[in-house]
Design a protein around this motif. Sequence first.
Motif, PDB file in Angstrom:
ATOM      1  N   GLY A  39     -17.110  31.608  39.846  1.00  0.00           N
ATOM      2  CA  GLY A  39     -17.514  30.702  38.792  1.00  0.00           C
ATOM      3  C   GLY A  39     -18.097  31.442  37.606  1.00  0.00           C
ATOM      4  O   GLY A  39     -18.330  32.654  37.648  1.00  0.00           O
ATOM      5  N   PRO A  40     -18.385  30.717  36.503  1.00  0.00           N
ATOM      6  CA  PRO A  40     -18.938  31.358  35.306  1.00  0.00           C
ATOM      7  C   PRO A  40     -20.358  31.859  35.555  1.00  0.00           C
ATOM      8  O   PRO A  40     -21.138  31.231  36.260  1.00  0.00           O
ATOM      9  N   ASP A  41     -20.691  33.021  34.988  1.00  0.00           N
ATOM     10  CA  ASP A  41     -22.013  33.614  35.191  1.00  0.00           C
ATOM     11  C   ASP A  41     -22.967  33.349  34.038  1.00  0.00           C
ATOM     12  O   ASP A  41     -24.148  33.669  34.129  1.00  0.00           O
ATOM     13  N   ASP A  42     -22.469  32.759  32.936  1.00  0.00           N
ATOM     14  CA  ASP A  42     -23.327  32.623  31.760  1.00  0.00           C
ATOM     15  C   ASP A  42     -24.333  31.486  31.909  1.00  0.00           C
ATOM     16  O   ASP A  42     -25.459  31.592  31.451  1.00  0.00           O
ATOM     17  N   ASP A  43     -23.953  30.397  32.592  1.00  0.00           N
ATOM     18  CA  ASP A  43     -24.870  29.281  32.763  1.00  0.00           C
ATOM     19  C   ASP A  43     -24.577  28.606  34.092  1.00  0.00           C
ATOM     20  O   ASP A  43     -23.885  27.591  34.166  1.00  0.00           O
ATOM     21  N   ILE A  44     -25.109  29.167  35.165  1.00  0.00           N
ATOM     22  CA  ILE A  44     -24.850  28.675  36.511  1.00  0.00           C
ATOM     23  C   ILE A  44     -25.390  27.257  36.676  1.00  0.00           C
ATOM     24  O   ILE A  44     -24.760  26.389  37.279  1.00  0.00           O
ATOM     25  N   ALA A  45     -26.599  27.013  36.129  1.00  0.00           N
ATOM     26  CA  ALA A  45     -27.218  25.696  36.287  1.00  0.00           C
ATOM     27  C   ALA A  45     -26.356  24.603  35.667  1.00  0.00           C
ATOM     28  O   ALA A  45     -26.157  23.530  36.254  1.00  0.00           O
ATOM     29  N   ALA A  46     -25.839  24.874  34.464  1.00  0.00           N
ATOM     30  CA  ALA A  46     -24.994  23.877  33.800  1.00  0.00           C
ATOM     31  C   ALA A  46     -23.710  23.633  34.585  1.00  0.00           C
ATOM     32  O   ALA A  46     -23.239  22.496  34.701  1.00  0.00           O
ATOM     33  N   ALA A  47     -23.138  24.713  35.144  1.00  0.00           N
ATOM     34  CA  ALA A  47     -21.915  24.566  35.925  1.00  0.00           C
ATOM     35  C   ALA A  47     -22.145  23.686  37.147  1.00  0.00           C
ATOM     36  O   ALA A  47     -21.341  22.806  37.464  1.00  0.00           O
ATOM     37  N   LEU A  48     -23.271  23.905  37.829  1.00  0.00           N
ATOM     38  CA  LEU A  48     -23.571  23.096  39.010  1.00  0.00           C
ATOM     39  C   LEU A  48     -23.838  21.642  38.641  1.00  0.00           C
ATOM     40  O   LEU A  48     -23.423  20.720  39.355  1.00  0.00           O
ATOM     41  N   GLN A  49     -24.527  21.426  37.536  1.00  0.00           N
ATOM     42  CA  GLN A  49     -24.811  20.057  37.104  1.00  0.00           C
ATOM     43  C   GLN A  49     -23.536  19.286  36.817  1.00  0.00           C
ATOM     44  O   GLN A  49     -23.467  18.072  37.025  1.00  0.00           O
ATOM     45  N   ASN A  50     -22.517  19.985  36.346  1.00  0.00           N
ATOM     46  CA  ASN A  50     -21.242  19.329  36.053  1.00  0.00           C
ATOM     47  C   ASN A  50     -20.399  19.140  37.309  1.00  0.00           C
ATOM     48  O   ASN A  50     -19.707  18.120  37.458  1.00  0.00           O
ATOM     49  N   GLU A  51     -20.446  20.112  38.224  1.00  0.00           N
ATOM     50  CA  GLU A  51     -19.520  20.113  39.367  1.00  0.00           C
ATOM     51  C   GLU A  51     -20.005  19.266  40.536  1.00  0.00           C
ATOM     52  O   GLU A  51     -19.221  18.538  41.162  1.00  0.00           O
ATOM     53  N   ILE A  52     -21.299  19.360  40.877  1.00  0.00           N
ATOM     54  CA  ILE A  52     -21.782  18.706  42.091  1.00  0.00           C
ATOM     55  C   ILE A  52     -21.590  17.190  42.060  1.00  0.00           C
ATOM     56  O   ILE A  52     -21.125  16.604  43.047  1.00  0.00           O
ATOM     57  N   PRO A  53     -21.906  16.481  40.961  1.00  0.00           N
ATOM     58  CA  PRO A  53     -21.711  15.022  40.970  1.00  0.00           C
ATOM     59  C   PRO A  53     -20.258  14.600  41.162  1.00  0.00           C
ATOM     60  O   PRO A  53     -19.987  13.469  41.580  1.00  0.00           O
ATOM     61  N   GLN A  54     -19.329  15.493  40.857  1.00  0.00           N
ATOM     62  CA  GLN A  54     -17.915  15.159  40.984  1.00  0.00           C
ATOM     63  C   GLN A  54     -17.389  15.364  42.401  1.00  0.00           C
ATOM     64  O   GLN A  54     -16.281  14.939  42.727  1.00  0.00           O
TER      65      GLN A  54
END
Length: 402
Positions: A39-54
């Motif tokens: 996954g992307p390393d620049d903003d892990i928190a943002a990536a998780l916030q987008n992916e987990i609810p889906q």
Amino acid sequence: RLLYVAVTRAQKRCYLAWGRINTAETAPLSYLFHYAADGPDDDIAAALQNEIPQKSDADLIHDLEKLAGRSGGSIRIAALPEKPVGNVPTGAAKAPDGLLCRKFAGKTDWDWRISSYSTLVSRAVPAETLPDRDAADHAAVTIPPETDSAADAQDIFSFPKGSHAGNFFHDIFENMDFRKTDDADCSRLAELKLAEYGFNPAWKETVCRTIRNVVALPLPGSDGEFTLSSIPKQDRLNEMEFYFPLALISPRKLKKIFSDCGVFDVADPLPECLENLVFAPARGFMKGFMDLVFRFQDRFYLIDWKSNFLGATLQDYRRSALAKVMQREFYFLQYQIYTLAVHQYLQRRISGYRYEKNFGGVFYIFLRGVDPVQGPEYGIFRDLPSPDSVYSLANALIPAPA
């Protein structure tokens, strides 16, 4: 760290429940269980916030099964049973008859504690150490925001007084990029913080003018003048918290330390002022918060923001008036402690560090008195503690390693 401690300290059994829990997408377990290695390393928190609810429940379980598959058998995934299975620990063994109250035969060390500048200068020791927020404003009480009138929003001298105003301005300068103080950036931040702290939005222009005044003011550095507008965010540490071990200290010992290392002249009233401090002898740790530590031309500086109301004219913030405030409020003791803390930090982090070469000084910026037209003679208290005083304080306050 907290998660690690929580799941590794159980004596009998530890249950860890996981699933579609509210705000789970920002929890550390989401990163451990569901974050893709590619996954992307620049903003892990943002990536998780987008992916987990889906993800569906099946997707979440699939991620866990993949993790178990990579564990070589050390992790097993199982659904939580609806009823207890097997032997469930019942707690401590039954107490014997004839209970007795155990008597404490040890000795309590009443001298050991966590101290701070606040605990040293206040008769009432606070329950916890918090960042200094100008609670001791001269002749000032906190003005509730609801009494804040738009008609008063004319200059910084009229801005409400007290610790609430101190919190507001500390927050402003903590979040301000000193190099971006144009009208749009100032207005956006001022509007946000005025609303957050409950102040009248009519103060926006006054707050923006204060911000621009502070970052444009020429400050006397060790290698010439500079402005805060030249300091990038990556060269700043906001709200830097510190601890350092503390040898046994008392008001009388403080006076002797400062007198012996030549911080003050023998005729200066400050040593007597120190002796009048009231606090129990203490050792243990010294704790505190520094508003801002920043680097400029390989030297490190301290800033403490002060919103204290000293009067309604610029003359009330001239250098001689500030010197009296520094004495009355024991701020001189505060910045000696802060300087020592930064010195201890830097000599452990920077190879070849020397105080004489790498420390540039301390600034106490009294925000209501800053005026770039008048220069640093108003609103600015600056000092550079001598190397001898810093080394003497370190030797006297910090115990030698066991």
